[in-house]
Design an enzyme around this catalytic site. Structure first.
Site, PDB file in Angstrom:
ATOM      1  N   HIS A 110       0.834  -1.207   0.000  1.00 36.89           N
ATOM      2  CA  HIS A 110       0.000   0.000   0.000  1.00 36.89           C
ATOM      3  C   HIS A 110       0.868   1.256   0.000  1.00 36.89           C
ATOM      4  O   HIS A 110       1.905   1.300   0.648  1.00 36.89           O
ATOM      5  CB  HIS A 110      -0.902   0.020   1.237  1.00 36.89           C
ATOM      6  CG  HIS A 110      -1.975  -1.008   1.189  1.00 36.89           C
ATOM      7  ND1 HIS A 110      -3.187  -0.782   0.580  1.00 36.89           N
ATOM      8  CD2 HIS A 110      -2.018  -2.283   1.638  1.00 36.89           C
ATOM      9  CE1 HIS A 110      -3.936  -1.860   0.670  1.00 36.89           C
ATOM     10  NE2 HIS A 110      -3.250  -2.793   1.308  1.00 36.89           N
ATOM     11  N   ALA A 157      13.435 -20.352   8.771  1.00 36.48           N
ATOM     12  CA  ALA A 157      12.147 -20.035   9.373  1.00 36.48           C
ATOM     13  C   ALA A 157      12.189 -18.676  10.056  1.00 36.48           C
ATOM     14  O   ALA A 157      13.169 -18.314  10.699  1.00 36.48           O
ATOM     15  CB  ALA A 157      11.774 -21.113  10.389  1.00 36.48           C
ATOM     16  N   THR A 162      13.694  -8.793   2.540  1.00 36.32           N
ATOM     17  CA  THR A 162      13.432  -7.467   1.988  1.00 36.32           C
ATOM     18  C   THR A 162      14.331  -7.135   0.804  1.00 36.32           C
ATOM     19  O   THR A 162      14.123  -6.133   0.138  1.00 36.32           O
ATOM     20  CB  THR A 162      13.626  -6.387   3.069  1.00 36.32           C
ATOM     21  OG1 THR A 162      14.969  -6.456   3.549  1.00 36.32           O
ATOM     22  CG2 THR A 162      12.649  -6.579   4.221  1.00 36.32           C
ATOM     23  N   LYS A 163      15.353  -7.980   0.574  1.00 34.98           N
ATOM     24  CA  LYS A 163      16.290  -7.791  -0.542  1.00 34.98           C
ATOM     25  C   LYS A 163      16.506  -9.130  -1.223  1.00 34.98           C
ATOM     26  O   LYS A 163      16.291 -10.188  -0.638  1.00 34.98           O
ATOM     27  CB  LYS A 163      17.629  -7.264  -0.030  1.00 34.98           C
ATOM     28  CG  LYS A 163      17.557  -5.890   0.595  1.00 34.98           C
ATOM     29  CD  LYS A 163      18.921  -5.446   1.078  1.00 34.98           C
ATOM     30  CE  LYS A 163      18.806  -4.097   1.794  1.00 34.98           C
ATOM     31  NZ  LYS A 163      20.029  -3.740   2.475  1.00 34.98           N
ATOM     32  N   ARG A 177      19.720 -12.015   5.982  1.00 36.15           N
ATOM     33  CA  ARG A 177      21.099 -11.857   5.515  1.00 36.15           C
ATOM     34  C   ARG A 177      21.656 -13.234   5.189  1.00 36.15           C
ATOM     35  O   ARG A 177      21.256 -14.238   5.790  1.00 36.15           O
ATOM     36  CB  ARG A 177      21.956 -11.158   6.570  1.00 36.15           C
ATOM     37  CG  ARG A 177      22.184 -11.972   7.796  1.00 36.15           C
ATOM     38  CD  ARG A 177      22.839 -11.184   8.934  1.00 36.15           C
ATOM     39  NE  ARG A 177      23.192 -12.023  10.050  1.00 36.15           N
ATOM     40  CZ  ARG A 177      22.341 -12.627  10.875  1.00 36.15           C
ATOM     41  NH1 ARG A 177      21.047 -12.487  10.693  1.00 36.15           N
ATOM     42  NH2 ARG A 177      22.776 -13.388  11.860  1.00 36.15           N
TER      43      ARG A 177
END
Length: 193
Positions: A110, A157, A162-163, A177
């Site tokens: 959003h 888990a 995010t990258k 990471r």
């Protein structure tokens, strides 16, 4: 006219298509391979104006939601979508992929730029999530819009991806990471500093 046809397919302010779309129309538009199992308690919020396909011998377990309302959802062959996952397109899942339980992979986000407007009135952004072949995604992982998880990678888990995750790696944490990668010359997994 466009709003009227959209209303015919999906009730106003809802994500779930009308019953006639789910039972009749979607069967004409979406591709299911041979040996596909989609369990009874899967919520299929799929519409005919975006693609949904699932390859041979793949399975979607109970209590999962599949939504292609804002982007295609493509699932390859011999892949498993575990219990209670939420897959919101645009998402492309390769062959031989294992998604454990309670994973959220959403290619939708959003907008929240204008502080004078409620967030739900500001529209959305979409960016494809790609999970390449032979990956294993651990339980309770969150995969954010625009991320690519490279071939033969493992995401532990509870990770929040995010990258992009490179191929042949192991990723953990929030934000995720890389902690291991496969060394071609040594033919073994090595730790990354």
């Amino acid at each position: 006219m466009k709003k009227f046809f959209h209303w015919l397919l999906i009730p106003t302010n809802q994500a779930r298509p009308r019953l006639w779309v789910r039972i009749g129309l979607n069967r004409l538009y979406h591709k299911r391979g041979k040996g596909v199992i989609i369990r009874h308690w899967v919520r299929m919020d799929v519409v005919p104006f975006n693609q949904f396909s699932i390859g041979n011998d793949s399975m979607i377990e109970d209590f999962t939601t599949i939504n292609n309302g804002v982007g295609d959802v493509i699932i390859g062959e011999n892949s498993l979508i575990g219990l209670g996952n939420v897959i919101i397109g645009p998402v492309k899942i390769g062959n031989n992929v294992i998604l454990a339980q309670n994973i959220v992979a959403s290619g939708l986000n959003h907008n929240y730029d204008d502080i004078t407007q409620p967030i739900h009135k500001q529209g959305v952004k979409m960016a494809q999530i790609t999970i390449e072949d032979d990956c294993w995604i651990g339980a309770n992982t969150v995969i954010t819009a625009g991320v690519t998880i490279g071939k033969h990678s493992v995401v532990a888990a509870g990770a929040v991806v995010t990258k992009d995750i490179p191929p042949y790696t192991v990723a953990v944490g929030n934000p995720s990471r890389v902690i291991k990668k496969f060394d071609e010359t040594l033919k073994e997994w090595i730790k990354v500093s």
